[in-house]
Every structure is written in structure tokens, then in C-alpha cells.
Write a protein that holds these residues in place. Sequence first.
Motif, mmCIF file in Angstrom:
data_model
loop_
_atom_site.group_PDB
_atom_site.id
_atom_site.type_symbol
_atom_site.label_atom_id
_atom_site.label_comp_id
_atom_site.label_asym_id
_atom_site.label_seq_id
_atom_site.Cartn_x
_atom_site.Cartn_y
_atom_site.Cartn_z
ATOM 1 N N LEU A 73 0.851 -1.184 0.000
ATOM 2 C CA LEU A 73 0.000 0.000 0.000
ATOM 3 C C LEU A 73 0.890 1.238 0.000
ATOM 4 C CD1 LEU A 73 -2.569 -1.155 2.704
ATOM 5 C CD2 LEU A 73 -2.957 -1.059 0.233
ATOM 6 N N GLU A 74 0.274 2.416 -0.049
ATOM 7 C CA GLU A 74 1.068 3.630 -0.003
ATOM 8 C C GLU A 74 1.720 3.791 1.368
ATOM 9 O OE1 GLU A 74 2.752 5.285 -1.623
ATOM 10 O OE2 GLU A 74 2.145 7.349 -2.045
ATOM 11 N N TYR A 133 3.644 6.956 -4.424
ATOM 12 C CA TYR A 133 5.018 6.474 -4.286
ATOM 13 C C TYR A 133 5.065 4.969 -4.536
ATOM 14 C CZ TYR A 133 6.092 10.931 -1.903
ATOM 15 O OH TYR A 133 6.259 12.239 -1.576
ATOM 16 N N TYR A 134 4.029 4.271 -4.056
ATOM 17 C CA TYR A 134 3.936 2.834 -4.304
ATOM 18 C C TYR A 134 3.945 2.552 -5.805
ATOM 19 C CZ TYR A 134 1.677 -1.732 -4.809
ATOM 20 O OH TYR A 134 1.365 -3.013 -5.186
ATOM 21 N N GLY A 135 3.140 3.285 -6.566
ATOM 22 C CA GLY A 135 3.120 3.112 -8.014
ATOM 23 C C GLY A 135 4.463 3.423 -8.642
ATOM 24 N N VAL A 136 5.131 4.442 -8.140
ATOM 25 C CA VAL A 136 6.479 4.773 -8.630
ATOM 26 C C VAL A 136 7.436 3.608 -8.378
ATOM 27 C CG1 VAL A 136 8.490 6.252 -8.219
ATOM 28 C CG2 VAL A 136 6.219 7.266 -8.443
ATOM 29 N N SER A 137 7.310 2.980 -7.214
ATOM 30 C CA SER A 137 8.212 1.865 -6.899
ATOM 31 C C SER A 137 7.998 0.697 -7.855
ATOM 32 C CB SER A 137 8.015 1.412 -5.446
ATOM 33 O OG SER A 137 6.821 0.654 -5.261
ATOM 34 N N TYR A 252 -10.216 7.231 -12.272
ATOM 35 C CA TYR A 252 -8.889 6.806 -12.708
ATOM 36 C C TYR A 252 -8.728 5.312 -12.455
ATOM 37 C CZ TYR A 252 -7.810 11.812 -12.419
ATOM 38 O OH TYR A 252 -7.816 13.169 -12.572
ATOM 39 N N LEU A 253 -7.817 4.697 -13.168
ATOM 40 C CA LEU A 253 -7.562 3.272 -12.949
ATOM 41 C C LEU A 253 -7.160 3.008 -11.506
ATOM 42 C CD1 LEU A 253 -7.322 0.476 -14.436
ATOM 43 C CD2 LEU A 253 -4.862 0.907 -14.454
ATOM 44 N N GLY A 254 -6.419 3.928 -10.913
ATOM 45 C CA GLY A 254 -5.923 3.735 -9.555
ATOM 46 C C GLY A 254 -6.963 3.856 -8.468
ATOM 47 N N GLY A 255 -8.175 4.288 -8.811
ATOM 48 C CA GLY A 255 -9.241 4.371 -7.832
ATOM 49 C C GLY A 255 -8.861 5.195 -6.616
ATOM 50 N N PRO A 256 -9.050 4.664 -5.400
ATOM 51 C CA PRO A 256 -8.787 5.445 -4.186
ATOM 52 C C PRO A 256 -7.319 5.789 -3.978
ATOM 53 C CG PRO A 256 -9.367 3.174 -3.643
ATOM 54 C CD PRO A 256 -9.652 3.348 -5.101
ATOM 55 N N ASP A 261 -6.329 11.807 0.436
ATOM 56 C CA ASP A 261 -5.843 11.322 1.723
ATOM 57 C C ASP A 261 -4.494 10.635 1.626
ATOM 58 O OD1 ASP A 261 -7.356 9.302 0.339
ATOM 59 O OD2 ASP A 261 -7.247 8.067 2.140
ATOM 60 N N LEU A 262 -4.031 10.371 0.403
ATOM 61 C CA LEU A 262 -2.697 9.799 0.223
ATOM 62 C C LEU A 262 -1.675 10.844 -0.221
ATOM 63 C CD1 LEU A 262 -3.446 6.309 -1.387
ATOM 64 C CD2 LEU A 262 -3.040 6.897 1.011
#
Length: 267
Positions: A73-74, A133-137, A252-256, A261-262
Motif C-alpha cells: 500500500l502507499e 510512491y507505491y506506483g512509482v516503486s 482513474y484506474l488507480g481508484g482510491p 488522503d494519500l
Amino acid sequence: MSRILVTGAAGAVGSLIRPRLARPGRTLRLLDLVPLDPGEGEEAVQASVTDADAMRAACEGVDAVIHLGGISLEAPWERILDVNIHGTYTVFEAARRAGVARVVFASSNHVVGYRTPAEYPLTADTPPLPDTYYGVSKATGEALGALYHHRYGLDVICVRIMTCFAEPPNPRALSTWLSPDDCARLLEACLAVEKPGYRIVYGVSPNTRGGWVSLDEARALGYAPADDAEVHADAVHAAHGRPAHDDPVFAYLGGPFTFPDLDADRL
């Protein structure tokens, strides 16, 4: 393949696929920070993916690595950098040094989380547009996989996993669900395909409400999915209601993962 190292084996996806990857004549070497109780055909290693020496030892004698380990998760940048980015580098480097031929990397749809429905279906060629950041990783892990294939010859398959739970957890997941059985089918295809080179595929079941991402690349590996989230639709709507068509979770595809809040100052 007779011996497979699975990192993050005690995590959500690892726990789901562990029994589904068991085969006569196959050994699963299970690695996680938490202690695991190995069963028949299993070996347990308690270690961190950030520990280079432990990862090198864990990679000795294995035919392939399924790299699931990491923060799912983030989280604040420092943690993502250490576990997800440095840890993924450590796994690839350990595999290279141990002579492992193939790495299956658990990437994520959050690599392209800021893509919108107007762009669906997304394909392996859709450029990254991470939502966290999670997506970046995960985008960084895919880039590392490309480097280790082209420079060192590793076969690397990056699986952009969508929503992998025993059942769809919410109405959005009726479009993004990857059933545990289909997840195992996809991983088996990743292990069995000959000379895949470097690939990016999406991990999702052929859901009636799907079409957000392409299954063509995964099917080209030999993936033959069999499940559909629609069988759970009535139960999901009974539990959560029916979302409005303009619910921001669908923007968006990423949803929440795209919600405020992130934002970094709130983590």
C-alpha cells in the motif's frame, strides 16, 4: 521448474497462491520477514528482501523467483525507497549473482493509476503514470527488470496485478478482480513459457465488467483465465450498494489511490 523462490510468501497474494502453486516434484522456497511453517514440498526462509546476503543465499539453486515481497500500500517515501525499490534491486541482483534464469515481478496497476477510462483498455505499451510512491516503486521495478534482461539476459515478466482477493471486496473490483485461481494460472504461464525475454502483462480475470486493461499480452504467454467477478455481483452490491456512475473511485484506474488522503503531507 523444480524449485521456485517466492518472496513475500506470507503476504495477501503469497498466502493465496502458495497452495495453488504446489506440484509433485516442485519445491517452493518461501521467504518472508515473518516466520512460516513449511509443509510438504516447501522450504522456509525468514529474511528481508533488503538483505543482500540473505537474498543471495535464498536464490541459490532455484530455477525462478516470484517476487511478491514489499509494501503493498502507499507509505512514506523513505519506506517505499528502502523496501520496494532497494529491495527489488536486491532481489534482481541476488538472482543474477546466483544464476537464476527467470524473475516474475509482482508489479501493479498503480504503475498506470492516473490513466482514465477514455484510455481503456490499457496495454503493456501504455506509458507509466503512477498514482502514488507505491506506483512509482512498481514502475521502477519494471525498469530494473528491463535492465536486468537487456544487460544480463534474465527472463523477466512484470505482472501488473489488479485486485487479487478471494472474492471481489467492493463494486469497483467487479471490474478489476484477479481471482486466486487465475492468479496461479497466470504465474504458471509465466513460469512455463519458453524464452519470454522481457514482458509486461496485466493480472486480471476476464470479468464481464472488465475491459479496463488488455489481456492480450497475458494470453500470449499461455494464460487461460477461467473466472469472472460477475458471479459475486449480487453479494457485493448487497453489501456495499450500487455506486453512482460518476463516483470518483472510477475516475482513474488507480481508484482510491488517487484520492487526497494519500497526499505526501498526510502520510
